[in-house]
Scaffold this motif. Sequence first.
Motif, PDB file in Angstrom:
ATOM      1  N   ALA A  20      59.967  54.613  41.481  1.00  0.00           N
ATOM      2  CA  ALA A  20      60.962  54.968  40.474  1.00  0.00           C
ATOM      3  C   ALA A  20      62.185  54.060  40.573  1.00  0.00           C
ATOM      4  N   LEU A  21      62.592  53.769  41.835  1.00  0.00           N
ATOM      5  CA  LEU A  21      63.748  52.896  42.041  1.00  0.00           C
ATOM      6  C   LEU A  21      63.460  51.488  41.529  1.00  0.00           C
ATOM      7  N   ALA A  22      62.227  50.995  41.840  1.00  0.00           N
ATOM      8  CA  ALA A  22      61.867  49.645  41.397  1.00  0.00           C
ATOM      9  C   ALA A  22      61.856  49.555  39.880  1.00  0.00           C
ATOM     10  N   ALA A  23      61.291  50.583  39.236  1.00  0.00           N
ATOM     11  CA  ALA A  23      61.242  50.589  37.773  1.00  0.00           C
ATOM     12  C   ALA A  23      62.649  50.586  37.178  1.00  0.00           C
ATOM     13  N   LEU A  24      63.551  51.351  37.800  1.00  0.00           N
ATOM     14  CA  LEU A  24      64.929  51.397  37.313  1.00  0.00           C
ATOM     15  C   LEU A  24      65.605  50.047  37.456  1.00  0.00           C
ATOM     16  N   VAL A  25      65.385  49.382  38.575  1.00  0.00           N
ATOM     17  CA  VAL A  25      65.988  48.060  38.812  1.00  0.00           C
ATOM     18  C   VAL A  25      65.500  47.066  37.778  1.00  0.00           C
ATOM     19  N   ILE A  26      64.167  47.095  37.512  1.00  0.00           N
ATOM     20  CA  ILE A  26      63.598  46.154  36.526  1.00  0.00           C
ATOM     21  C   ILE A  26      64.154  46.425  35.143  1.00  0.00           C
ATOM     22  N   ALA A  27      64.235  47.721  34.794  1.00  0.00           N
ATOM     23  CA  ALA A  27      64.750  48.076  33.468  1.00  0.00           C
ATOM     24  C   ALA A  27      66.187  47.592  33.285  1.00  0.00           C
ATOM     25  N   LEU A  28      67.014  47.761  34.314  1.00  0.00           N
ATOM     26  CA  LEU A  28      68.397  47.331  34.235  1.00  0.00           C
ATOM     27  C   LEU A  28      68.507  45.820  34.190  1.00  0.00           C
ATOM     28  N   ALA A  29      67.526  45.139  34.807  1.00  0.00           N
ATOM     29  CA  ALA A  29      67.603  43.689  34.922  1.00  0.00           C
ATOM     30  C   ALA A  29      67.488  43.003  33.569  1.00  0.00           C
ATOM     31  N   PHE A  30      66.669  43.582  32.676  1.00  0.00           N
ATOM     32  CA  PHE A  30      66.506  42.878  31.394  1.00  0.00           C
ATOM     33  C   PHE A  30      66.871  43.723  30.180  1.00  0.00           C
ATOM     34  N   SER A  31      67.569  44.874  30.390  1.00  0.00           N
ATOM     35  CA  SER A  31      67.878  45.767  29.271  1.00  0.00           C
ATOM     36  C   SER A  31      68.823  45.122  28.254  1.00  0.00           C
ATOM     37  N   GLN A  32      69.871  44.446  28.781  1.00  0.00           N
ATOM     38  CA  GLN A  32      70.844  43.878  27.862  1.00  0.00           C
ATOM     39  C   GLN A  32      70.251  42.707  27.094  1.00  0.00           C
ATOM     40  N   SER A  33      69.511  41.848  27.821  1.00  0.00           N
ATOM     41  CA  SER A  33      68.917  40.695  27.153  1.00  0.00           C
ATOM     42  C   SER A  33      67.867  41.139  26.159  1.00  0.00           C
ATOM     43  N   SER A  34      67.219  42.290  26.445  1.00  0.00           N
ATOM     44  CA  SER A  34      66.215  42.822  25.536  1.00  0.00           C
ATOM     45  C   SER A  34      66.851  43.225  24.211  1.00  0.00           C
ATOM     46  N   CYS A  35      68.007  43.841  24.304  1.00  0.00           N
ATOM     47  CA  CYS A  35      68.691  44.273  23.071  1.00  0.00           C
ATOM     48  C   CYS A  35      69.098  43.072  22.230  1.00  0.00           C
ATOM     49  N   VAL A  54      58.457  40.329  33.645  1.00  0.00           N
ATOM     50  CA  VAL A  54      57.174  39.860  34.158  1.00  0.00           C
ATOM     51  C   VAL A  54      57.357  39.230  35.540  1.00  0.00           C
ATOM     52  N   THR A  55      56.260  39.122  36.218  1.00  0.00           N
ATOM     53  CA  THR A  55      56.195  38.372  37.481  1.00  0.00           C
ATOM     54  C   THR A  55      54.833  37.732  37.563  1.00  0.00           C
ATOM     55  N   LYS A  56      54.725  36.672  38.343  1.00  0.00           N
ATOM     56  CA  LYS A  56      53.476  35.919  38.414  1.00  0.00           C
ATOM     57  C   LYS A  56      52.536  36.489  39.480  1.00  0.00           C
ATOM     58  N   VAL A  57      51.255  36.273  39.225  1.00  0.00           N
ATOM     59  CA  VAL A  57      50.251  36.588  40.249  1.00  0.00           C
ATOM     60  C   VAL A  57      50.378  35.532  41.343  1.00  0.00           C
ATOM     61  N   VAL A  58      50.686  35.968  42.545  1.00  0.00           N
ATOM     62  CA  VAL A  58      50.885  35.033  43.662  1.00  0.00           C
ATOM     63  C   VAL A  58      49.962  35.428  44.811  1.00  0.00           C
ATOM     64  N   LYS A  59      49.753  34.453  45.692  1.00  0.00           N
ATOM     65  CA  LYS A  59      48.976  34.714  46.897  1.00  0.00           C
ATOM     66  C   LYS A  59      49.909  35.039  48.053  1.00  0.00           C
ATOM     67  N   LYS A  60      49.592  36.079  48.755  1.00  0.00           N
ATOM     68  CA  LYS A  60      50.400  36.479  49.907  1.00  0.00           C
ATOM     69  C   LYS A  60      49.512  37.246  50.882  1.00  0.00           C
ATOM     70  N   ALA A 412      62.793  39.948  39.526  1.00  0.00           N
ATOM     71  CA  ALA A 412      62.453  40.110  40.948  1.00  0.00           C
ATOM     72  C   ALA A 412      62.106  41.561  41.204  1.00  0.00           C
ATOM     73  N   VAL A 413      60.954  41.777  41.755  1.00  0.00           N
ATOM     74  CA  VAL A 413      60.508  43.143  42.046  1.00  0.00           C
ATOM     75  C   VAL A 413      60.835  43.466  43.493  1.00  0.00           C
ATOM     76  N   PRO A 414      61.641  44.494  43.752  1.00  0.00           N
ATOM     77  CA  PRO A 414      61.983  44.838  45.156  1.00  0.00           C
ATOM     78  C   PRO A 414      60.763  45.376  45.877  1.00  0.00           C
ATOM     79  N   GLU A 415      60.671  45.025  47.162  1.00  0.00           N
ATOM     80  CA  GLU A 415      59.578  45.515  47.989  1.00  0.00           C
ATOM     81  C   GLU A 415      60.060  46.721  48.791  1.00  0.00           C
ATOM     82  N   TYR A 416      59.157  47.648  48.974  1.00  0.00           N
ATOM     83  CA  TYR A 416      59.501  48.894  49.680  1.00  0.00           C
ATOM     84  C   TYR A 416      59.233  48.725  51.159  1.00  0.00           C
ATOM     85  N   HIS A 417      60.229  48.959  51.982  1.00  0.00           N
ATOM     86  CA  HIS A 417      60.095  48.975  53.438  1.00  0.00           C
ATOM     87  C   HIS A 417      60.813  50.207  53.952  1.00  0.00           C
TER      88      HIS A 417
END
Length: 422
Positions: A20-35, A54-60, A412-417
């Motif tokens: 939920a936190l990650a989704a909120l961060v992403i939404a806030l990140a591009f909400s203004q530019s989206s409008c 969006v984010t790219k498929v990466v190898k890790k 940037a998608v935050p990682e959960y630790h």
Amino acid sequence: MNRTSLITRSHRPMATNSFALAALVIALAFSQSSCSGDRSGQAQAGGPIISVGVTKVVKKSLGRHITLSSELVPFQEIDVYAKESGYVKKLMVDYGTHVKAGQVMAILEIPELEAQLQEDQAEIKNAANQVMRAQHELARYQAQYNALHLQYTRLNGVFQSQPGIVAQQEVDDAQGKDLAASSQVDVGQAALEAAQSQLSVAKAKLAHDQSLFDYSRITAPFTGVVTQRYANLGTLVQAGTNSSTQAIPIVKLSQDDLFRLVIPVPEAYVQYIRVGDPVDVHVPSLNRTFPGKVARFSVDVQSDTRTMHTEVDVPNTHGLLLPGLYADANLQLDEKQNIPSVPVQALSHEGEKTTVFVVNSDAVLEERTVQVGIQTNSDAEIVSGLKEGEEVVVSDLSDLKAGEKVRAQTVAVPEYHEGNSQ
């Protein structure tokens, strides 16, 4: 390469909150530019163009972990009892005394055994005298036999070589004395052997009683620390082997150079447990992490708890660990290196089907069915359905449809630790 951790705890729904936190961060990140993008899109194409994160498929490298809490217990802990009843004459240890294996911790006074040892020594001395007397008797019998046998041999020789010189009666008498002397030697030999047997019995009794008396010195069976003291000077302690008495131990001894961490591994993770696997053991009260390893497990799942008894050995090299401290064992379940992965926010689940939205080169949404492999709190392995470098949508997926024209914005998608994960 980043490493993500899966932390299993029955009382902390941290993973759901992180999504939920990650989704909120992403939404806030591009909400203004989206409008603003919607307004410009309407001006250019006569219709709204949706902005998506969006984010790219990466190898890790991805790995799953599980953290289980338990209590540190000594590798060995015993109550030290007396083998024989006696009075505490000396007590060399107390609470917190560190002892080495074989070190004397207490000495008992056992008057009955002391008297028995003196009696055993007297019996040995008496038996030794009997052996000496039997040896002298045997020597005397052998000397008599030798003389009589020689006399008979001579007379019989003369009787055979020169008949008439020696009477037959005289030869017979000499032979009878020779046989009697031979029997006396046999009797003496038997008496000597009996005396020697008595001496052996007396020595064995002394060794037995001496072994019991040696138990008056209470020694440490292993290196450790005294955690309890039950007896004082002059206390009469009963033999621990006598079930008819209420025997009390003298001290409690705990091994302090090695600890066990007994953890219940849930059924779902039993398949990943291997003897020798390294384990990070974090002790919150000390704010320290100690290296351990999986030493043994029960190889069965308990029907009432659906868990498997697993033990982690934790060396106490610097003596910082104490019995009873709570610790968190961080076990690595599995790990894959350099695999295609996407954030878990990009996944949509419908029954057994998993899909993602991909923004293609024409900025149009494509819905792809993917096969997911190892999954952590932050990322998921993509086994099939996506290629490295493709852009997947990680923003709100609820209103998106395949074929829509979108404006992709990399976020940037935050990682959960979890805070105490190792």
